[in-house]
Write a protein that holds these residues in place. Structure first.
Motif, short mmCIF file in Angstrom:
data_model
loop_
_atom_site.label_atom_id
_atom_site.label_comp_id
_atom_site.label_asym_id
_atom_site.label_seq_id
_atom_site.Cartn_x
_atom_site.Cartn_y
_atom_site.Cartn_z
N CYS A 380 0.84 -1.20 0.00
CA CYS A 380 0.00 0.00 0.00
C CYS A 380 0.87 1.26 0.00
CB CYS A 380 -0.87 0.04 1.25
SG CYS A 380 -2.21 -1.17 1.28
N PRO A 381 0.30 2.38 -0.42
CA PRO A 381 1.00 3.66 -0.21
C PRO A 381 1.30 3.85 1.27
CG PRO A 381 -0.86 3.94 -1.70
CD PRO A 381 -0.96 2.55 -1.15
N VAL A 393 -1.60 -4.12 6.59
CA VAL A 393 -2.48 -4.13 5.43
C VAL A 393 -1.67 -4.31 4.15
CG1 VAL A 393 -4.25 -2.67 6.48
CG2 VAL A 393 -2.36 -1.61 5.24
N ASP A 394 -2.36 -4.75 3.11
CA ASP A 394 -1.83 -4.63 1.76
C ASP A 394 -2.94 -4.10 0.87
OD1 ASP A 394 -3.45 -6.86 1.43
OD2 ASP A 394 -1.81 -8.26 1.06
N CYS A 395 -2.63 -3.80 -0.39
CA CYS A 395 -3.58 -3.15 -1.29
C CYS A 395 -3.73 -3.93 -2.59
CB CYS A 395 -3.13 -1.72 -1.61
SG CYS A 395 -3.41 -0.54 -0.27
N HIS A 396 -4.84 -3.71 -3.26
CA HIS A 396 -5.07 -4.34 -4.56
C HIS A 396 -4.22 -3.66 -5.63
CE1 HIS A 396 -7.11 -6.30 -7.89
NE2 HIS A 396 -7.29 -5.11 -8.45
N ASN A 397 -3.71 -4.47 -6.54
CA ASN A 397 -2.92 -3.98 -7.66
C ASN A 397 -3.84 -3.72 -8.85
OD1 ASN A 397 -1.06 -3.41 -9.64
ND2 ASN A 397 -0.14 -5.46 -9.69
N ALA A 445 -0.98 13.16 -4.41
CA ALA A 445 0.40 13.10 -3.91
C ALA A 445 0.62 11.91 -2.98
CB ALA A 445 0.72 14.39 -3.19
N GLY A 446 -0.45 11.12 -2.73
CA GLY A 446 -0.29 9.95 -1.88
C GLY A 446 -0.62 10.18 -0.43
N ALA A 447 -1.01 11.41 -0.06
CA ALA A 447 -1.38 11.68 1.32
C ALA A 447 -2.71 11.02 1.65
CB ALA A 447 -1.45 13.18 1.56
N PHE A 448 -2.90 10.68 2.90
CA PHE A 448 -4.10 9.97 3.30
C PHE A 448 -5.31 10.91 3.37
CE2 PHE A 448 -6.68 6.79 5.08
CZ PHE A 448 -7.38 7.31 6.14
N GLU A 449 -6.45 10.43 2.90
CA GLU A 449 -7.69 11.18 3.03
C GLU A 449 -8.68 10.45 3.93
OE1 GLU A 449 -8.78 14.07 2.34
OE2 GLU A 449 -7.16 14.85 1.12
N VAL A 450 -9.12 9.24 3.53
CA VAL A 450 -10.15 8.54 4.30
C VAL A 450 -10.07 7.05 4.02
CG1 VAL A 450 -11.90 8.81 2.49
CG2 VAL A 450 -12.63 8.50 4.86
N LEU A 451 -10.41 6.24 5.03
CA LEU A 451 -10.46 4.79 4.89
C LEU A 451 -11.81 4.33 5.39
CD1 LEU A 451 -8.65 2.47 3.93
CD2 LEU A 451 -7.87 2.20 6.29
N VAL A 476 -8.21 5.99 -5.68
CA VAL A 476 -8.97 4.98 -4.93
C VAL A 476 -8.02 3.86 -4.55
CG1 VAL A 476 -10.79 3.23 -5.10
CG2 VAL A 476 -11.17 5.52 -6.06
N VAL A 477 -8.10 3.42 -3.29
CA VAL A 477 -7.34 2.26 -2.85
C VAL A 477 -8.32 1.22 -2.30
CG1 VAL A 477 -5.17 3.45 -2.35
CG2 VAL A 477 -6.95 3.36 -0.60
N VAL A 478 -7.97 -0.05 -2.49
CA VAL A 478 -8.74 -1.16 -1.92
C VAL A 478 -7.79 -1.90 -0.99
CG1 VAL A 478 -9.97 -3.31 -2.40
CG2 VAL A 478 -10.29 -1.31 -3.89
N VAL A 479 -8.10 -1.85 0.32
CA VAL A 479 -7.15 -2.23 1.37
C VAL A 479 -7.63 -3.50 2.06
CG1 VAL A 479 -6.02 -1.44 3.48
CG2 VAL A 479 -6.65 0.23 1.69
N ARG A 480 -6.73 -4.49 2.16
CA ARG A 480 -7.04 -5.74 2.86
C ARG A 480 -6.29 -5.77 4.18
NH1 ARG A 480 -5.03 -11.66 0.84
NH2 ARG A 480 -3.08 -10.48 0.98
N GLU A 481 -7.01 -6.06 5.27
CA GLU A 481 -6.36 -6.19 6.57
C GLU A 481 -5.70 -7.56 6.69
OE1 GLU A 481 -8.93 -5.34 9.81
OE2 GLU A 481 -9.12 -3.20 9.29
N LEU A 482 -4.49 -7.57 7.21
CA LEU A 482 -3.74 -8.81 7.40
C LEU A 482 -3.71 -9.10 8.90
CD1 LEU A 482 -0.80 -8.08 4.93
CD2 LEU A 482 -2.82 -9.52 4.53
N THR A 483 -4.69 -9.86 9.35
CA THR A 483 -4.82 -10.19 10.77
C THR A 483 -4.90 -11.69 10.91
OG1 THR A 483 -7.22 -10.08 10.70
CG2 THR A 483 -6.05 -8.02 11.15
N ASP A 484 -5.40 -12.16 12.06
CA ASP A 484 -5.56 -13.60 12.23
C ASP A 484 -6.79 -14.12 11.49
OD1 ASP A 484 -7.38 -12.34 13.80
OD2 ASP A 484 -7.00 -13.50 15.62
N ARG A 485 -7.53 -13.21 10.86
CA ARG A 485 -8.63 -13.65 10.02
C ARG A 485 -8.06 -14.21 8.72
NH1 ARG A 485 -13.32 -11.20 11.90
NH2 ARG A 485 -14.35 -11.22 9.88
N ALA A 486 -8.87 -14.91 7.98
CA ALA A 486 -8.39 -15.59 6.79
C ALA A 486 -7.81 -14.60 5.78
CB ALA A 486 -9.53 -16.37 6.14
#
Length: 739
Positions: A380-381, A393-397, A445-451, A476-486
């Motif tokens: 992710c950015p 987290v990671d993001c969709h390519n 510029a890659g600065a954060f706005e909202v999630l 637009v970013v699509v963000v996946r959480e990397l936790t103990d969930r699948a």
């Protein structure tokens, strides 16, 4: 496969005490509702949902920890929701919020009483073990501790099918602005013409077939009917103007609109819908019930209108943040109940379409939705990583393996109201959520706005709403959480839901290809197979759909939501269908909705929520003309007799832009068989005149009169019998599929 039944006797009994007699009536009539065909076998073991989610949704966890008042802008920002309107937290004057609690099984009287002790019970779902409650954030923990509660979700305000500009002006109305609308009716007995008549050919259909909707009942579902805090006109004034039926209607249509349930402080969009419906089918009986404050309340209104005798139901509401994209949800179960009772269900297709503007590489393409068959992970950015911390987290390519791109650039316009919203679903079934994927927005510029946040832990959906600080480029970013969930890589789809075409004017990755589909943005219950989904075209330019009118196709991957709380099984093959089903007309005049914007000073109602009641009016004419025809047969006639339209988009088929084409009332009625003409009843032979009476003229005349009277009574009896048969036929048409 035989339908499974959900019974909620205890819930219904206490709902009668909590919600009043009208809610009890709707619930009691709906104690047994069928699950949809093709759903998971009731004996099948539930899929492993992975780590069980917390009872409070992620969004409610944030709310419970927020010190600010629920109605404050600070709370809206913390929850990533709109400050007001669609997508906002629903808050009453006591700073209570609307939430829905899901139970493991149908709640009993004690469980419902516990909820009533913590807040105000607003709705009991007739199809799922879900209850909507107005409650203070401080009592959320106690609500989560009620025995049997498995999850609690936020009820964000729904989107309605009026264009955003219409809603902005309707909400800003004032009593003084209604002076011109309250002028005396003209010689035609209506103060306002039925603008769509000449284009839909509904005036010709009424004249040729002698119909006006009499004998047909139409239920309308929207936000409110007559509770606006700033009304331009009231329902009583609309009756006097001839644009609503009721006592004193100058056209003679005196049966009033029956309001089963209303919401406080809405825009009265339901009344505007009723005006349009009444214009096309002035003889139809009209019912209204609100869709608020939750999906469960909406479902209850569908069942209540069905049980009240509706032949047609039309709505213009989408609970965007919790209506699933990959399967039929709670509303689908209620609609199944309606259609199995013979109701023709009509829904606005929504106003979420966006398209590339001239001068942008995506010009000529529909860009209001974006779907991928699988999540493709990449880094992710940095601003997103920081914002999501401490969760990894990671993001969709959005790009390729050779040229990865974690953002899908958009050219966005601040539309004057500062609104921007987006909802994302990923491909897991309701009650089987194991991943958490969130949409977001970053600056160029890659600065954060909202999630985005997840309003309901049981539904694979996350969303955000807010104000764009300025027009310009965003990612637009699509963000996946990397936790103990699948750590799965499901497909996903996001839709821009700001309800106003032109906010998103360009999209970087706008080409559909292998595993990617760009454009479609119809979702929720209007995408269901049993629903006649209606797109919109301006009656003054009827050959091309409105730029905001949502487009298809729709793809479902799972069976409908299960009444027992288990995850639905994947379908053997994806179910892809064209939507909308057809296009109707909008921009017609009403007495108040919305404020005049053109030189003619008329209040014009634009949006798919204006097109849908016009279609419902045509359906009422068709049902009166052909009462022996089923809802499916009428639906087929409406779809099969449309006229051609123009498709302006390079990346969509015509069927996915405007369905089969533009609705034509005259052609639809011509395609349906007329009501059967009853065979005449032979008159009985006159009774013989007694010889003793024949000697006097007076008695003979009286005897002949008696004979004629007897013949008349026999004929009237035959007509009464025929009316009874037709009534029974109508009743059977409405219920035979469900029994």
């Amino acid at each position: 496969m035989r339908s499974r039944l959900l019974t909620m006797p205890a819930a219904i009994a206490l709902a009668g005490l909590l919600l009043g007699a009208s809610a009890a009536a709707s619930g009691a009539a709906a104690t047994e509702l069928p699950a949809p065909a093709g759903s998971a076998d009731p004996g099948a073991a539930p899929a492993d949902p992975g780590t069980a989610p917390a009872v409070l949704s992620p969004q409610l966890e944030v709310l419970a920890a927020t010190a600010s008042a629920p109605s404050s802008p600070e709370t809206a920002a913390a929850l990533a929701v709109a400050a007001e309107g669609a997508g906002s937290l629903q808050v009453d004057e006591a700073e209570r919020v609307s939430v829905t609690a899901t139970f493991a099984a149908a709640p009993d009287a004690a469980q419902l009483a516990a909820l009533a002790g913590l807040g105000e019970v607003a709705a009991v779902s007739p199809v799922l073990p879900r209850v909507t409650v107005w409650i203070t954030p401080a009592d959320l923990a106690a609500l989560a501790a009620v025995p049997g509660v498995t999850s609690i979700a936020t009820d964000l305000a729904p989107s309605v099918g009026a264009s955003g500009a219409v809603l902005a002006t309707a909400q800003a109305g004032s009593p003084s602005s209604g002076a011109s609308a309250a002028a005396a009716p003209d010689a035609s007995c209506r103060s306002i013409p039925v603008d769509v008549d000449p284009v839909l050919h509904s005036d010709e259909a009424r004249a040729r077939f002698g119909v006006d909707g009499t004998g047909v009942t139409v239920g309308v579902i929207s936000d409110s009917f007559d509770t606006s805090a700033k009304p331009v006109t009231t329902a009583a004034q609309d009756v006097a103007l001839g644009v609503l039926p009721g006592p004193g209607n100058p056209c003679g249509f005196t049966e009033p609109v029956v309001v089963l349930n209303d919401a406080a402080g809405g825009t009265d969009e339901g009344r505007a819908m009723a005006q349009l419906l009444h214009g096309v089918a002035p003889g139809a009986r009209i019912l209204f019930s609100t869709a608020e404050p939750s999906v469960s309340g909406f479902a209850a209104s569908i069942v209540q209108l069905t049980d009240a005798g509706a032949d047609v139901i039309v709505d213009d509401v989408n609970y965007t943040t919790v209506e699933p994209m990959y399967q039929s949800g709670e509303l689908g179960l209620a609609i199944d109940y309606a259609t199995e009772h013979g109701v023709l269900y009509i829904s606005a297709a929504d106003n979420y379409n966006e398209y590339g503007w001239v001068g942008n590489p995506s010009a000529g393409h529909a860009i209001g939705g974006w779907a991928a068959d699988a999540f493709v992970p990449m880094a992710c950015p940095e601003a997103v990583v920081v914002a999501a911390a401490p969760v990894a987290v990671d993001c969709h390519n959005f790009g390729s393996a050779a040229e990865p791109d974690a953002t899908n650039g958009i050219l966005a316009e601040n539309n004057g109201r500062g609104e921007f919203s987006m909802v994302l679903n990923w491909a897991e079934p309701v009650n089987g959520v194991t991943a958490r994927i969130r949409p977001g927005l970053v600056t160029a510029a890659g600065a954060f706005e909202v999630l985005g946040q997840q309003p309901d832990s049981t539904i694979p959906s996350a969303a955000f709403s807010g104000a764009l600080p300025a027009a310009g480029l965003y990612g637009v970013v699509v963000v996946r959480e990397l936790t103990d969930r699948a750590a799965i890589t499901p497909g996903f789809k996001f839709v821009f839901t700001e309800d106003e075409s032109g906010t998103v004017q360009g999209l970087e990755h706008y080409i559909s290809g292998e595993g990617v589909t760009v454009g479609p943005n119809i979702f929720g219950h209007t995408a269901d197979e049993n629903v006649l989904s209606i797109g919109a075209a301006d009656y003054r330019t009827p050959t091309i759909a409105e730029g905001f009118s949502s487009v298809g196709p729709v793809k479902h991957l799972f069976g409908a939501v299960q009444t027992d709380g288990s995850p639905s099984l994947p379908l053997p093959e994806p179910a892809t269908r064209a939507k909308p089903d057809l296009t109707s007309l909008d921009a017609a005049q009403t007495s108040f909705f919305a404020a005049p914007a053109g030189p003619d000073g008329a209040y014009r109602f634009s949006g798919t929520s204006a097109a849908s009641p016009n279609a419902a009016g045509v359906a009422a004419l068709a049902l009166q003309h052909s009462p022996q025809s089923s809802a499916d047969e009428v639906k087929a006639a409406l779809k099969g007799t449309t006229s051609a339209m123009t498709n302006p988009y390079l990346n969509l088929t015509a069927a996915d832009v405007h369905g089969t084409g533009l609705l034509d009332a005259l052609a639809a009625l011509e395609a349906l068989p007329a009501a059967p003409v009853p065979a005449p009843t032979p008159a009985p032979a006159p009774a013989p005149v007694p010889a003793a009476l024949a000697a006097t003229g007076v008695e003979t005349v009286q005897a002949v009169q008696l004979a004629v009277t007897a013949t008349s009574v026999t004929a009237l009896g035959s007509l009464a019998l025929l009316a009874g048969v037709l009534g029974l036929r109508r009743h059977r048409r409405r219920v035979s599929s469900g029994i």
